[in-house]
Design a protein around this motif. Structure first.
Motif, PDB file in Angstrom:
ATOM      1  N   LEU A   1      38.366  28.902  56.871  1.00 14.45           N
ATOM      2  CA  LEU A   1      38.717  28.838  55.455  1.00 14.45           C
ATOM      3  C   LEU A   1      38.174  30.064  54.747  1.00 14.45           C
ATOM      4  N   MET A   2      38.977  30.661  53.872  1.00 13.48           N
ATOM      5  CA  MET A   2      38.555  31.835  53.111  1.00 13.48           C
ATOM      6  C   MET A   2      38.661  31.545  51.620  1.00 13.48           C
ATOM      7  N   PHE A   3      37.631  31.949  50.870  1.00 10.88           N
ATOM      8  CA  PHE A   3      37.655  31.824  49.418  1.00 10.88           C
ATOM      9  C   PHE A   3      37.073  33.087  48.810  1.00 10.88           C
ATOM     10  N   ALA A   4      37.707  33.579  47.742  1.00  9.80           N
ATOM     11  CA  ALA A   4      37.218  34.782  47.069  1.00  9.80           C
ATOM     12  C   ALA A   4      37.423  34.641  45.573  1.00  9.80           C
ATOM     13  N   GLY A   5      36.590  35.316  44.812  1.00  3.51           N
ATOM     14  CA  GLY A   5      36.712  35.303  43.356  1.00  3.51           C
ATOM     15  C   GLY A   5      35.887  36.419  42.736  1.00  3.51           C
ATOM     16  N   GLY A   6      36.269  36.822  41.520  1.00  3.52           N
ATOM     17  CA  GLY A   6      35.531  37.890  40.851  1.00  3.52           C
ATOM     18  C   GLY A   6      36.318  38.462  39.686  1.00  3.52           C
ATOM     19  N   TYR A   7      36.075  39.744  39.418  1.00  2.00           N
ATOM     20  CA  TYR A   7      36.713  40.427  38.292  1.00  2.00           C
ATOM     21  C   TYR A   7      38.099  40.928  38.675  1.00  2.00           C
ATOM     22  N   ASN A   8      38.981  40.978  37.646  1.00  2.00           N
ATOM     23  CA  ASN A   8      40.356  41.417  37.873  1.00  2.00           C
ATOM     24  C   ASN A   8      40.797  42.300  36.713  1.00  2.00           C
ATOM     25  N   ASN A   9      41.540  43.351  37.016  1.00  2.00           N
ATOM     26  CA  ASN A   9      42.025  44.238  35.961  1.00  2.00           C
ATOM     27  C   ASN A   9      43.203  45.044  36.490  1.00  2.00           C
ATOM     28  N   ALA A  10      43.515  46.146  35.846  1.00  2.77           N
ATOM     29  CA  ALA A  10      44.690  46.924  36.248  1.00  2.77           C
ATOM     30  C   ALA A  10      44.464  48.415  36.007  1.00  2.77           C
ATOM     31  N   ILE A  11      45.031  49.203  36.902  1.00  2.00           N
ATOM     32  CA  ILE A  11      45.111  50.660  36.720  1.00  2.00           C
ATOM     33  C   ILE A  11      46.458  50.938  36.052  1.00  2.00           C
ATOM     34  N   VAL A  12      46.429  51.482  34.856  1.00  2.00           N
ATOM     35  CA  VAL A  12      47.644  51.673  34.067  1.00  2.00           C
ATOM     36  C   VAL A  12      48.105  53.123  34.140  1.00  2.00           C
ATOM     37  N   ASP A  13      49.408  53.307  34.412  1.00  5.41           N
ATOM     38  CA  ASP A  13      50.026  54.639  34.466  1.00  5.41           C
ATOM     39  C   ASP A  13      49.275  55.599  35.381  1.00  5.41           C
ATOM     40  N   GLY A  14      48.728  55.081  36.478  1.00  5.01           N
ATOM     41  CA  GLY A  14      48.031  55.927  37.432  1.00  5.01           C
ATOM     42  C   GLY A  14      46.728  56.488  36.909  1.00  5.01           C
ATOM     43  N   GLY A  15      46.245  55.964  35.788  1.00  8.26           N
ATOM     44  CA  GLY A  15      45.017  56.487  35.187  1.00  8.26           C
ATOM     45  C   GLY A  15      43.786  55.753  35.679  1.00  8.26           C
ATOM     46  N   SER A  16      43.014  55.224  34.731  1.00  7.98           N
ATOM     47  CA  SER A  16      41.778  54.532  35.080  1.00  7.98           C
ATOM     48  C   SER A  16      41.720  53.206  34.336  1.00  7.98           C
ATOM     49  N   LEU A  17      40.640  52.487  34.539  1.00  8.86           N
ATOM     50  CA  LEU A  17      40.449  51.214  33.851  1.00  8.86           C
ATOM     51  C   LEU A  17      40.317  51.383  32.339  1.00  8.86           C
ATOM     52  N   LYS A  18      39.968  52.578  31.901  1.00  5.59           N
ATOM     53  CA  LYS A  18      39.822  52.822  30.458  1.00  5.59           C
ATOM     54  C   LYS A  18      41.152  52.668  29.727  1.00  5.59           C
ATOM     55  N   SER A  19      42.248  52.890  30.461  1.00  5.14           N
ATOM     56  CA  SER A  19      43.581  52.760  29.841  1.00  5.14           C
ATOM     57  C   SER A  19      44.081  51.324  29.859  1.00  5.14           C
ATOM     58  N   SER A  20      43.328  50.436  30.451  1.00  7.97           N
ATOM     59  CA  SER A  20      43.765  49.052  30.601  1.00  7.97           C
ATOM     60  C   SER A  20      43.721  48.314  29.264  1.00  7.97           C
ATOM     61  N   PRO A  21      44.731  47.481  28.965  1.00  6.12           N
ATOM     62  CA  PRO A  21      44.727  46.676  27.740  1.00  6.12           C
ATOM     63  C   PRO A  21      43.996  45.334  27.923  1.00  6.12           C
ATOM     64  N   TYR A  22      43.298  45.171  29.056  1.00  8.22           N
ATOM     65  CA  TYR A  22      42.678  43.894  29.364  1.00  8.22           C
ATOM     66  C   TYR A  22      41.147  43.960  29.258  1.00  8.22           C
ATOM     67  N   LYS A  23      40.561  42.848  28.897  1.00  5.85           N
ATOM     68  CA  LYS A  23      39.109  42.752  28.810  1.00  5.85           C
ATOM     69  C   LYS A  23      38.513  42.730  30.214  1.00  5.85           C
ATOM     70  N   ILE A  24      37.644  43.700  30.484  1.00  8.07           N
ATOM     71  CA  ILE A  24      37.112  43.843  31.838  1.00  8.07           C
ATOM     72  C   ILE A  24      36.235  42.660  32.232  1.00  8.07           C
ATOM     73  N   ASN A  25      35.397  42.208  31.299  1.00  9.64           N
ATOM     74  CA  ASN A  25      34.435  41.158  31.657  1.00  9.64           C
ATOM     75  C   ASN A  25      35.003  39.741  31.544  1.00  9.64           C
ATOM     76  N   GLN A  26      36.251  39.583  31.111  1.00 11.27           N
ATOM     77  CA  GLN A  26      36.824  38.253  30.957  1.00 11.27           C
ATOM     78  C   GLN A  26      38.136  38.070  31.719  1.00 11.27           C
ATOM     79  N   SER A  27      38.514  39.060  32.493  1.00  8.90           N
ATOM     80  CA  SER A  27      39.696  38.950  33.355  1.00  8.90           C
ATOM     81  C   SER A  27      39.214  38.743  34.785  1.00  8.90           C
ATOM     82  N   GLY A  28      39.810  37.785  35.473  1.00  9.00           N
ATOM     83  CA  GLY A  28      39.312  37.461  36.807  1.00  9.00           C
ATOM     84  C   GLY A  28      40.408  37.103  37.783  1.00  9.00           C
ATOM     85  N   PHE A  29      39.987  36.913  39.028  1.00  4.99           N
ATOM     86  CA  PHE A  29      40.934  36.506  40.072  1.00  4.99           C
ATOM     87  C   PHE A  29      40.300  35.432  40.947  1.00  4.99           C
ATOM     88  N   MET A  30      41.163  34.685  41.642  1.00  2.71           N
ATOM     89  CA  MET A  30      40.736  33.686  42.613  1.00  2.71           C
ATOM     90  C   MET A  30      41.710  33.739  43.784  1.00  2.71           C
TER      91      MET A  30
END
Length: 364
Positions: free
Chosen positions: A159-188
């Protein structure tokens, strides 16, 4: 009249003697048949133990060929196996004879029918559980070869389980260009993997593959929401003061990873197993699959009322998902990162690729 009476008496005596003779003959045949059945059962016990010994010897020879043990060690193990199987034959035959005598002495249901044939399968060969004689109730047939523990499992599952932070790289740039909150976006991510050792000897490398469910959450900043207009999706400012604006995308994927690093070897006389307990490992690979759901979740206040909305639309998200991933850790726990090579949205001005960082647990 006296003559007729004599004939009748003679006929009755003849019938009686014939009946007694037939019964004695049947009893003799049944006894003979019963003895044959007992001999056959004892022969089957010997044959089963010999088959089991053959399997053990083959396993030992394989270990010698793979250089897991020396030739001398292999010969010692064969001697031990032969002694064990000889004692098994002796004990199992004695148990069968004692069980049969117990039933006959106490007038319990016999395992043989009137013709001397075996009628109760549970008397056939041996205990249902040879390791537990306290609850013994009878015998049952056991195929010694089929019930042998497999010496080495090259493929296992976990069985595998994972979780943590989630965000996006926008227009090939960096996380600074992301419209999402870094500390409140997550994945499971949760899934079931199979793990196969690829090396002929040793336990590295390994290939891991299976099926996993990914849930990526993006919490928007600056009171923005996604708006779908036909084949385009845009970011727009919401008319009310938002407490929550979250896009949730669910994917079903097939992950494939190559894992490296030694595993701890647990060796027993009849089997060998490998576990990750306390050992360093790292994996490289990727995943591919389908988007199974997209939902926009909103919370805001309107005219004094708390409003919650869940809007299920595709928002022009990409139906096909593929990406790369890596993890590094010790034992069951790893630092885990995955990156979608496929863009989150299709045919939109907002070009973004999902990126996740968190903790991964593989429970093997």
């Amino acid at each position: 009249m006296q003559t007729i009476t004599k004939y009748i008496i003679a006929l009755l005596l003849s019938l009686y003697i014939s009946n007694v003779t037939a019964q004695e003959t049947n009893e003799t045949l049944a006894k003979s048949k019963k003895e044959e059945q007992i001999i056959l059962l004892k022969d089957k016990i010997r044959a089963h133990e010999k088959d089991a010994l053959k399997v053990e010897v083959e396993n030992i020879n394989d270990r010698v060929i793979k250089k897991e043990i020396t030739y001398e060690k292999g010969e010692d193990l064969k001697q031990e196996a032969a002694k064990k199987r000889a004692l098994n034959i002796e004990n199992r035959i004695a148990l069968f004879e004692n069980k049969l005598a117990f039933h006959e002495r106490n007038n319990l249901p016999t395992p043989f029918d009137e013709d001397g044939n075996l009628k109760r399968k549970e008397f056939d060969l041996t205990f249902k559980n040879l390791n537990d004689v306290s609850n013994f109730t009878g015998f049952t047939v056991i195929d010694s070869v089929k019930t042998q523990v497999k010496y080495d499992l090259r493929t296992t599952n976990e069985l595998m389980f994972a979780g943590g932070y989630n965000n996006a790289i926008v227009d090939g740039g960096s996380l600074k260009s992301s419209p999402y909150k870094i500390n409140q976006s997550g994945f499971m991510e949760i899934g079931w993997n199979w793990k196969t050792r690829l090396g002929l000897s040793g336990n590295s490398p390994r290939i891991k593959y299976g099926l996993a469910l990914q849930v990526n959450r993006y919490q928007l900043e600056d009171n923005k929401i996604f708006v779908q207009n036909g084949n385009t999706t845009t970011l727009e400012t919401f008319s009310e003061d938002l407490k929550l604006s979250e896009l949730r995308i669910t994917n079903l994927v097939v992950p494939v990873y190559f894992e490296f690093g030694k595993m701890r070897k647990i060796e027993k006389p009849d089997r060998v197993r490998y576990i990750n307990d306390g050992k360093f490992k790292f994996g490289l690979g990727g995943y591919a699959g389908l988007r199974t759901g997209t939902m926009l979740k909103l919370k805001y206040k309107q005219e004094g009322d708390n409003v919650k909305e869940k809007i299920k639309r595709n928002y022009n998200t990409n139906p096909f998902i593929y990406g790369v991933g890596a993890y590094v850790g010790v034992g069951d726990y790893s630092l885990y990162m995955k990156y979608d090579l496929s863009e989150t949205f299709k045919n939109d001005a907002l070009k973004q690729n999902n990126i996740s960082l968190g903790v991964r647990m593989d429970f093997d």
